[in-house]
Scaffold this motif. Structure first.
Motif, PDB file in Angstrom:
ATOM      1  N   ILE A  40      43.864  41.258  51.483  1.00 51.59           N
ATOM      2  CA  ILE A  40      43.254  40.626  50.316  1.00 51.59           C
ATOM      3  C   ILE A  40      41.892  40.027  50.651  1.00 51.59           C
ATOM      4  O   ILE A  40      40.920  40.203  49.902  1.00 51.59           O
ATOM      5  N   PHE A  41      41.813  39.326  51.786  1.00 51.33           N
ATOM      6  CA  PHE A  41      40.613  38.549  52.084  1.00 51.33           C
ATOM      7  C   PHE A  41      39.674  39.215  53.082  1.00 51.33           C
ATOM      8  O   PHE A  41      38.572  38.702  53.313  1.00 51.33           O
ATOM      9  N   LEU A  42      40.054  40.336  53.683  1.00 52.68           N
ATOM     10  CA  LEU A  42      39.188  40.987  54.671  1.00 52.68           C
ATOM     11  C   LEU A  42      38.980  42.460  54.365  1.00 52.68           C
ATOM     12  O   LEU A  42      37.848  42.900  54.137  1.00 52.68           O
ATOM     13  N   PHE A  43      40.071  43.246  54.347  1.00 47.49           N
ATOM     14  CA  PHE A  43      39.922  44.694  54.219  1.00 47.49           C
ATOM     15  C   PHE A  43      39.384  45.095  52.850  1.00 47.49           C
ATOM     16  O   PHE A  43      38.459  45.909  52.749  1.00 47.49           O
ATOM     17  N   TYR A  44      39.955  44.522  51.783  1.00 46.50           N
ATOM     18  CA  TYR A  44      39.473  44.882  50.447  1.00 46.50           C
ATOM     19  C   TYR A  44      38.015  44.468  50.229  1.00 46.50           C
ATOM     20  O   TYR A  44      37.215  45.276  49.725  1.00 46.50           O
ATOM     21  N   PRO A  45      37.604  43.224  50.581  1.00 43.18           N
ATOM     22  CA  PRO A  45      36.177  42.890  50.421  1.00 43.18           C
ATOM     23  C   PRO A  45      35.248  43.795  51.227  1.00 43.18           C
ATOM     24  O   PRO A  45      34.152  44.133  50.754  1.00 43.18           O
ATOM     25  N   MET A  46      35.684  44.195  52.432  1.00 44.75           N
ATOM     26  CA  MET A  46      34.842  45.088  53.230  1.00 44.75           C
ATOM     27  C   MET A  46      34.676  46.437  52.543  1.00 44.75           C
ATOM     28  O   MET A  46      33.551  46.962  52.440  1.00 44.75           O
ATOM     29  N   LEU A  47      35.769  47.000  52.063  1.00 46.87           N
ATOM     30  CA  LEU A  47      35.690  48.304  51.391  1.00 46.87           C
ATOM     31  C   LEU A  47      34.921  48.201  50.078  1.00 46.87           C
ATOM     32  O   LEU A  47      34.148  49.103  49.726  1.00 46.87           O
ATOM     33  N   ARG A  48      35.122  47.088  49.362  1.00 45.20           N
ATOM     34  CA  ARG A  48      34.404  46.889  48.111  1.00 45.20           C
ATOM     35  C   ARG A  48      32.898  46.752  48.353  1.00 45.20           C
ATOM     36  O   ARG A  48      32.074  47.299  47.607  1.00 45.20           O
ATOM     37  N   THR A  49      32.533  46.040  49.397  1.00 49.06           N
ATOM     38  CA  THR A  49      31.115  45.893  49.741  1.00 49.06           C
ATOM     39  C   THR A  49      30.495  47.230  50.106  1.00 49.06           C
ATOM     40  O   THR A  49      29.381  47.554  49.679  1.00 49.06           O
ATOM     41  N   LEU A  50      31.217  48.015  50.907  1.00 47.37           N
ATOM     42  CA  LEU A  50      30.720  49.344  51.274  1.00 47.37           C
ATOM     43  C   LEU A  50      30.567  50.226  50.037  1.00 47.37           C
ATOM     44  O   LEU A  50      29.577  50.970  49.902  1.00 47.37           O
ATOM     45  N   TYR A  51      31.510  50.117  49.112  1.00 41.82           N
ATOM     46  CA  TYR A  51      31.460  50.903  47.865  1.00 41.82           C
ATOM     47  C   TYR A  51      30.245  50.505  47.022  1.00 41.82           C
ATOM     48  O   TYR A  51      29.490  51.361  46.541  1.00 41.82           O
ATOM     49  N   LEU A  52      30.025  49.203  46.845  1.00 44.54           N
ATOM     50  CA  LEU A  52      28.921  48.733  46.006  1.00 44.54           C
ATOM     51  C   LEU A  52      27.561  49.025  46.620  1.00 44.54           C
ATOM     52  O   LEU A  52      26.552  49.077  45.901  1.00 44.54           O
ATOM     53  N   SER A  53      27.502  49.195  47.943  1.00 44.08           N
ATOM     54  CA  SER A  53      26.214  49.444  48.589  1.00 44.08           C
ATOM     55  C   SER A  53      25.615  50.792  48.191  1.00 44.08           C
ATOM     56  O   SER A  53      24.419  51.011  48.390  1.00 44.08           O
ATOM     57  N   PHE A  54      26.427  51.668  47.607  1.00 46.48           N
ATOM     58  CA  PHE A  54      25.938  52.983  47.181  1.00 46.48           C
ATOM     59  C   PHE A  54      25.666  53.034  45.676  1.00 46.48           C
ATOM     60  O   PHE A  54      25.430  54.117  45.129  1.00 46.48           O
ATOM     61  N   TYR A  55      25.699  51.867  45.021  1.00 49.11           N
ATOM     62  CA  TYR A  55      25.542  51.840  43.565  1.00 49.11           C
ATOM     63  C   TYR A  55      24.490  50.815  43.156  1.00 49.11           C
ATOM     64  O   TYR A  55      24.244  49.829  43.871  1.00 49.11           O
TER      65      TYR A  55
END
Length: 308
Positions: A40-55
């Motif tokens: 909840i507090f580490l893996f999801y934010p990391m993946l979400r940040t990586l996802y948003l970096s391409f948008y």
């Protein structure tokens, strides 16, 4: 004969396998709460940040258009981001070596068996119990051009008031000095614990051999303390790349972006300019920068570490 033996041994094999599976499931059950929290507090934010970096995103952080690596290309050409990267590297170079050396000197003094040394140990470690906000407020008053104690002392020698946090040439150094003071407590306690766990018989043998203090420090203390030094250096290195609180409290990234380190730039892009795509790209670049520096440190610096 062999068939009968295999038939007799197969139930025991199955029992061992079942026990191993149950043991693994039991271990996973103990780890499950931690895995949920990390997800909840580490893996999801990391993946979400990586996802948003391409948008490209709207003001609420929702992706609206896929831009690929355009955010990264823009950042690598942006003068403001390059200035933030430079400020971050300078800040790390200012704080990490000075914090380790200062804490090591204090730990060596506090490790001596002298009367009343426990009082000094308390003083040296006291900064560990203070929050970044409280420490920053203290240093804000210390650096105040009118009432700050540093300028009051300088005025006794005829030196005019210095704008510690308003001069672009010294603002980053001023914040670095306050950060070194904040890091001292933790680093001092860890190094003092490492010193007190060293084998005293080695020092007794050195004294019998007539070896002096500085030779003992160079040939005995520092090699045996190298795992602890490596640990605190790694922790301080990562922590320095992530510095935010004192920057926000003391300078707000100014003056003239002299203290606008990457973490503060991420905060400003995301929560002031609402440019979540660019902020996410900066976070990804910072993550890989810290990863590369840490890997290089483990690859080269750990070679000089002497594990007992």
């Amino acid at each position: 004969m062999n068939t009968s033996l295999s038939m007799k041994s197969s139930p025991s094999v199955l029992i061992r396998r079942k026990r191993a599976i149950w043991a693994m499931l039991e271990g996973m059950a103990y780890l499950l709460p931690s895995l949920i929290l990390f997800s909840i507090f580490l893996f999801y934010p990391m993946l979400r940040t990586l996802y948003l970096s391409f948008y490209a995103t709207d003001h609420q952080g929702n992706p609206v258009q896929f831009v690929g690596i355009e955010n990264f290309v823009y950042l690598l050409k942006d003068a403001n981001f390059l200035q933030s990267a430079k400020a971050t590297l300078l800040f790390v170079c200012y704080t990490v070596p000075a914090s380790v050396i200062l804490a090591l000197c204090l730990a060596l003094m506090a490790n001596e068996k002298l009367k009343g040394i426990g009082l000094f140990r308390t003083f040296f470690s006291s900064t560990m119990g203070m929050s970044v906000a409280a420490s920053s407020v203290i240093w804000m008053f210390i650096y105040n051009p009118s009432i700050g104690i540093i300028n009051k002392v300088l005025s006794l020698f005829g030196i005019s008031d210095v704008q510690w946090l308003l001069d672009p040439n010294i603002a980053l150094i001023s914040v670095a000095i306050s950060t070194i003071w904040m890091n001292t407590g933790f680093t001092f306690l860890v190094l003092l614990g490492g010193l007190q766990n060293l084998d005293s018989s080695l020092y007794e043998s050195a004294r019998i051999a007539g070896v002096g203090y500085w030779y003992q420090l160079h040939k005995v203390t520092l090699p045996l303390l190298s795992p602890t030094l490596f640990f605190v250096t790694t922790v301080l290195l990562i922590h320095s790349f992530q510095t935010f609180g004192q920057i926000d409290m003391l300078t707000k990234g100014g003056p003239m972006d002299a203290t606008n380190v990457i973490v503060y730039s991420i905060y400003r892009d995301a929560f002031i300019n609402y440019n979540f795509g660019s902020a996410s790209a900066q976070a990804v670049l910072l993550f890989f920068a810290v990863l590369v520096v840490t890997v290089l440190q483990f690859k080269f610096a750990e070679r000089k570490v002497h594990y007992q």
